[in-house]
Write a protein that holds these residues in place. Structure first.
Motif, PDB file in Angstrom:
ATOM      1  N   TRP A   1      58.750  75.556  47.790  1.00 23.29           N
ATOM      2  CA  TRP A   1      57.638  75.021  48.586  1.00 23.29           C
ATOM      3  C   TRP A   1      57.841  75.102  50.094  1.00 23.29           C
ATOM      4  CZ3 TRP A   1      57.703  70.516  51.665  1.00 23.29           C
ATOM      5  CH2 TRP A   1      58.825  69.714  51.547  1.00 23.29           C
ATOM      6  N   VAL A   2      59.007  75.509  50.563  1.00 23.12           N
ATOM      7  CA  VAL A   2      59.218  75.524  52.013  1.00 23.12           C
ATOM      8  C   VAL A   2      59.114  76.918  52.637  1.00 23.12           C
ATOM      9  CG1 VAL A   2      60.634  73.447  52.018  1.00 23.12           C
ATOM     10  CG2 VAL A   2      61.738  75.660  51.856  1.00 23.12           C
TER      11      VAL A   2
ATOM     12  N   ALA B   1      56.570  59.904  50.006  1.00 19.70           N
ATOM     13  CA  ALA B   1      55.215  60.121  49.484  1.00 19.70           C
ATOM     14  C   ALA B   1      54.438  61.185  50.254  1.00 19.70           C
ATOM     15  CB  ALA B   1      54.446  58.805  49.471  1.00 19.70           C
ATOM     16  N   GLU B   2      54.606  61.241  51.581  1.00 19.90           N
ATOM     17  CA  GLU B   2      53.826  62.209  52.353  1.00 19.90           C
ATOM     18  C   GLU B   2      54.239  63.656  52.087  1.00 19.90           C
ATOM     19  OE1 GLU B   2      56.881  60.305  55.169  1.00 19.90           O
ATOM     20  OE2 GLU B   2      55.406  59.567  53.738  1.00 19.90           O
ATOM     21  N   ASP B   3      55.404  63.891  51.485  1.00 18.97           N
ATOM     22  CA  ASP B   3      55.820  65.246  51.140  1.00 18.97           C
ATOM     23  C   ASP B   3      55.197  65.750  49.840  1.00 18.97           C
ATOM     24  OD1 ASP B   3      57.376  65.559  53.377  1.00 18.97           O
ATOM     25  OD2 ASP B   3      59.288  65.188  52.359  1.00 18.97           O
TER      26      ASP B   3
ATOM     27  N   VAL C   1      53.524  69.951  45.967  1.00 11.50           N
ATOM     28  CA  VAL C   1      52.640  70.382  44.880  1.00 11.50           C
ATOM     29  C   VAL C   1      51.857  71.625  45.288  1.00 11.50           C
ATOM     30  CG1 VAL C   1      50.626  69.733  43.489  1.00 11.50           C
ATOM     31  CG2 VAL C   1      52.508  68.107  43.807  1.00 11.50           C
ATOM     32  N   LYS C   2      51.304  71.621  46.494  1.00 12.33           N
ATOM     33  CA  LYS C   2      50.519  72.771  46.956  1.00 12.33           C
ATOM     34  C   LYS C   2      51.373  74.031  47.054  1.00 12.33           C
ATOM     35  CE  LYS C   2      47.602  74.376  50.732  1.00 12.33           C
ATOM     36  NZ  LYS C   2      47.078  74.074  52.080  1.00 12.33           N
ATOM     37  N   GLY C   3      52.539  73.919  47.684  1.00 12.83           N
ATOM     38  CA  GLY C   3      53.395  75.087  47.878  1.00 12.83           C
ATOM     39  C   GLY C   3      53.946  75.651  46.583  1.00 12.83           C
ATOM     40  N   ALA C   4      54.496  74.789  45.738  1.00 11.73           N
ATOM     41  CA  ALA C   4      55.078  75.259  44.471  1.00 11.73           C
ATOM     42  C   ALA C   4      54.000  75.780  43.525  1.00 11.73           C
ATOM     43  CB  ALA C   4      55.890  74.144  43.817  1.00 11.73           C
ATOM     44  N   SER C   5      52.851  75.115  43.504  1.00 12.69           N
ATOM     45  CA  SER C   5      51.746  75.575  42.646  1.00 12.69           C
ATOM     46  C   SER C   5      51.258  76.952  43.081  1.00 12.69           C
ATOM     47  CB  SER C   5      50.584  74.578  42.693  1.00 12.69           C
ATOM     48  OG  SER C   5      50.951  73.341  42.142  1.00 12.69           O
ATOM     49  N   ALA C   6      51.099  77.138  44.382  1.00  6.28           N
ATOM     50  CA  ALA C   6      50.639  78.430  44.897  1.00  6.28           C
ATOM     51  C   ALA C   6      51.643  79.536  44.588  1.00  6.28           C
ATOM     52  CB  ALA C   6      50.392  78.337  46.407  1.00  6.28           C
TER      53      ALA C   6
ATOM     54  N   VAL D   1      59.148  61.190  40.281  1.00  9.65           N
ATOM     55  CA  VAL D   1      59.333  62.639  40.124  1.00  9.65           C
ATOM     56  C   VAL D   1      57.975  63.291  39.964  1.00  9.65           C
ATOM     57  CG1 VAL D   1      60.277  64.443  38.606  1.00  9.65           C
ATOM     58  CG2 VAL D   1      61.585  62.352  38.989  1.00  9.65           C
ATOM     59  N   VAL D   2      57.826  64.470  40.547  1.00 13.69           N
ATOM     60  CA  VAL D   2      56.663  65.307  40.298  1.00 13.69           C
ATOM     61  C   VAL D   2      57.178  66.616  39.702  1.00 13.69           C
ATOM     62  CG1 VAL D   2      56.564  66.336  42.600  1.00 13.69           C
ATOM     63  CG2 VAL D   2      54.493  66.229  41.213  1.00 13.69           C
ATOM     64  N   GLY D   3      56.445  67.142  38.731  1.00  8.93           N
ATOM     65  CA  GLY D   3      56.811  68.415  38.117  1.00  8.93           C
ATOM     66  C   GLY D   3      55.681  69.402  38.239  1.00  8.93           C
ATOM     67  N   ILE D   4      55.996  70.600  38.645  1.00 10.69           N
ATOM     68  CA  ILE D   4      55.040  71.685  38.699  1.00 10.69           C
ATOM     69  C   ILE D   4      55.472  72.675  37.639  1.00 10.69           C
ATOM     70  CG2 ILE D   4      53.971  73.497  40.100  1.00 10.69           C
ATOM     71  CD1 ILE D   4      55.631  70.579  41.806  1.00 10.69           C
ATOM     72  N   ILE D   5      54.616  72.871  36.647  1.00 11.46           N
ATOM     73  CA  ILE D   5      54.969  73.696  35.499  1.00 11.46           C
ATOM     74  C   ILE D   5      54.138  74.967  35.521  1.00 11.46           C
ATOM     75  CG2 ILE D   5      55.017  73.854  32.968  1.00 11.46           C
ATOM     76  CD1 ILE D   5      55.132  70.492  34.607  1.00 11.46           C
ATOM     77  N   GLY D   6      54.826  76.097  35.436  1.00  7.04           N
ATOM     78  CA  GLY D   6      54.146  77.383  35.351  1.00  7.04           C
ATOM     79  C   GLY D   6      54.372  77.972  33.970  1.00  7.04           C
ATOM     80  N   ARG D   7      53.290  78.130  33.228  1.00  8.15           N
ATOM     81  CA  ARG D   7      53.402  78.684  31.870  1.00  8.15           C
ATOM     82  C   ARG D   7      52.984  80.142  31.875  1.00  8.15           C
ATOM     83  NH1 ARG D   7      54.887  74.569  28.815  1.00  8.15           N
ATOM     84  NH2 ARG D   7      54.138  72.496  29.368  1.00  8.15           N
ATOM     85  N   ARG D   8      53.721  80.911  31.095  1.00  7.96           N
ATOM     86  CA  ARG D   8      53.450  82.348  31.009  1.00  7.96           C
ATOM     87  C   ARG D   8      52.620  82.623  29.767  1.00  7.96           C
ATOM     88  NH1 ARG D   8      54.560  87.194  29.848  1.00  7.96           N
ATOM     89  NH2 ARG D   8      55.242  88.828  31.209  1.00  7.96           N
TER      90      ARG D   8
END
Length: 171
Positions: free
Chosen positions: A103-104, A133-135, A140-145, A164-171
């Motif tokens: 995300w960075v 919280a502000e991060d 979410v936006k960066g990892a999702s994109a 914890v927040v999880g960003i899941i990418g399914r193939r």
């Protein structure tokens, strides 16, 4: 040897990922080896390939999981994801916790590599501790994109306790 504690955030993330006995998992940023310990405990015919850029992270993971190394269920390497070459398309799951790469900065090459190597039906699980919280929207936006840009179907999960927040990418 004294048993090492496993943080609740790591337990939650590994439980959510739900490694199965035959899974082939890549862990990015294995650090002290806590997630590796939980993952290899669930593997029977599957294997965990854990990587970290730091020599100390690799050493700690190897020490903590010496039995899994001897049993052949775990391989640990000091390498950056950008230079990793997974020889065959066989990963069922990819796990990372607090790996800011996603995300960075631009990580299109790294995520494309993951998309090439994760089997259809497999997934990439990127988890982040959310104490600031502000991060969270930026994460979410960066990892999702990044995941969506490589062709993954993206979903987001979160936990308040542990945070914890999880960003899941399914193939």
């Amino acid at each position: 040897m004294v048993a090492q504690q496993i943080p609740a955030r790591i337990r939650w993330a590994v439980d959510f990922m739900d490694p199965q006995p035959a899974d082939h998992v890549l862990e990015i940023g294995c650090g002290p080896g806590a997630a590796a310990e939980l993952i290899v405990a669930r593997l029977e015919t599957g294997k965990l390939f854990a990587i970290d850029r730091s020599e100390s992270g690799v050493d700690r993971t190897k020490r903590r999981n010496a039995e899994a190394l001897k049993a052949g269920r775990l391989t640990v390497r000091q390498i950056d994801l950008a230079t990793l070459r997974v020889p065959v398309k066989r990963l069922t799951k990819v796990f990372a916790f607090n790996v800011n790469l996603f995300w960075v900065r631009d990580c299109a090459d790294e995520v494309a590599l993951l998309h090439e190597r994760v089997l259809p039906g497999g997934a990439v699980f990127l988890f982040f501790e959310t104490k600031i919280a502000e991060d969270v929207p930026k994460i979410v936006k960066g990892a999702s994109a990044a995941l969506a840009g490589a062709g993954f179907r993206v979903s987001v999960v979160d936990s308040k306790n542990p945070p914890v927040v999880g960003i899941i990418g399914r193939r």
